[in-house]
Design a protein around this motif. Structure first.
Motif, mmCIF file in Angstrom:
data_model
loop_
_atom_site.group_PDB
_atom_site.id
_atom_site.type_symbol
_atom_site.label_atom_id
_atom_site.label_comp_id
_atom_site.label_asym_id
_atom_site.label_seq_id
_atom_site.Cartn_x
_atom_site.Cartn_y
_atom_site.Cartn_z
ATOM 1 N N ALA A 21 0.828 -1.204 0.000
ATOM 2 C CA ALA A 21 0.000 0.000 0.000
ATOM 3 C C ALA A 21 0.863 1.256 0.000
ATOM 4 N N GLU A 22 1.950 1.217 0.761
ATOM 5 C CA GLU A 22 2.849 2.369 0.803
ATOM 6 C C GLU A 22 3.536 2.585 -0.540
ATOM 7 N N ARG A 23 3.959 1.494 -1.170
ATOM 8 C CA ARG A 23 4.587 1.626 -2.490
ATOM 9 C C ARG A 23 3.591 2.159 -3.520
ATOM 10 N N ARG A 24 2.351 1.688 -3.446
ATOM 11 C CA ARG A 24 1.326 2.201 -4.356
ATOM 12 C C ARG A 24 1.124 3.694 -4.153
ATOM 13 N N ARG A 25 1.095 4.131 -2.885
ATOM 14 C CA ARG A 25 0.940 5.555 -2.597
ATOM 15 C C ARG A 25 2.114 6.351 -3.170
ATOM 16 N N GLU A 26 3.323 5.820 -3.031
ATOM 17 C CA GLU A 26 4.502 6.491 -3.580
ATOM 18 C C GLU A 26 4.407 6.613 -5.100
ATOM 19 N N ALA A 51 10.995 6.909 -10.954
ATOM 20 C CA ALA A 51 11.017 7.996 -9.975
ATOM 21 C C ALA A 51 11.056 7.493 -8.539
ATOM 22 N N VAL A 52 10.589 6.258 -8.333
ATOM 23 C CA VAL A 52 10.606 5.699 -6.972
ATOM 24 C C VAL A 52 11.401 4.392 -6.898
#
Length: 201
Positions: A21-26, A51-52
């Motif tokens: 979920a955190e990676r998706r948000r990033e 970019a991430v």
């Protein structure tokens, strides 16, 4: 017969879910920044992943394609605004106070999420018909909250209330293009102008 769950396995699953979920948000944050700067058509999934620090193929663990990413991004913006507005209406009986709080919620969103505001304003037309209709439906419900409150406060015809709400969205959503004033000053100025426009004689 009773079964016992494995706390370690559950913790691992929870940790993985949180990390995903955190990676998706990033990724959504990076996508908004790139699309706000370059436009939807000029940004590739690979650019967003880079970019991430995510490889191109790994992007497909989160999004089916670039269109899916844009649809999720713009739908989530609309849901967030609608949920925020609905919460204001539910907890605020006084119409004038309700209108002021609706303005504050939208101003805060515009100032803290300028990239999302830019992408929503400019690239909604790039969505396929189905997702675009969903976003439009959510937006109409949000506008209705404002229009109803404007009518309650001022007594104007509902069509006028709708017109005022749309005009004020344009005003507030211009925040990313305003001269640098600092968030506190910008918020105060935008809120004051929005309230004046919504309640104009």
């Amino acid at each position: 017969m009773t079964t016992t769950s494995d706390p370690g396995a559950e913790a691992t699953t929870t940790t993985r879910s949180a990390a995903k979920a955190e990676r998706r948000r990033e990724l959504l944050t990076a996508a908004a920044a790139l699309m706000a700067r370059r436009g939807y058509a000029s940004v590739r999934l690979e650019d967003i992943g880079a970019a991430v620090g995510v490889s191109g193929p790994a992007m497909y663990r989160h999004f089916a394609n670039k269109q899916d990413l844009l649809a999720q991004m713009l739908t989530e913006i609309s849901v967030r605004l609608l949920d925020g507005g609905t919460a204001v209406v539910a907890r605020t009986e006084d119409p004038a106070r309700r209108l002021a709080e609706l303005v504050d919620v939208h101003v805060r969103f515009a100032l803290t999420e300028p990239d999302l505001i830019t992408v929503q304003s400019r690239d909604l037309a790039a969505l396929d018909e189905g997702p675009r209709a969903t976003v439009r439906r959510l937006q109409r419900r949000y506008v209705d909250l404002w229009a109803d409150t404007v009518v309650d406060v001022t007594g104007v015809d509902r069509r006028v209330g709708l017109a005022r709400a749309h005009a004020v969205f344009g005003l507030i959503n211009a925040a990313p293009r305003m001269p640098e004033l600092g968030d506190e000053v910008a918020a105060a100025q935008l809120a004051a102008m929005a309230r004046a426009a919504l309640t104009a004689g």
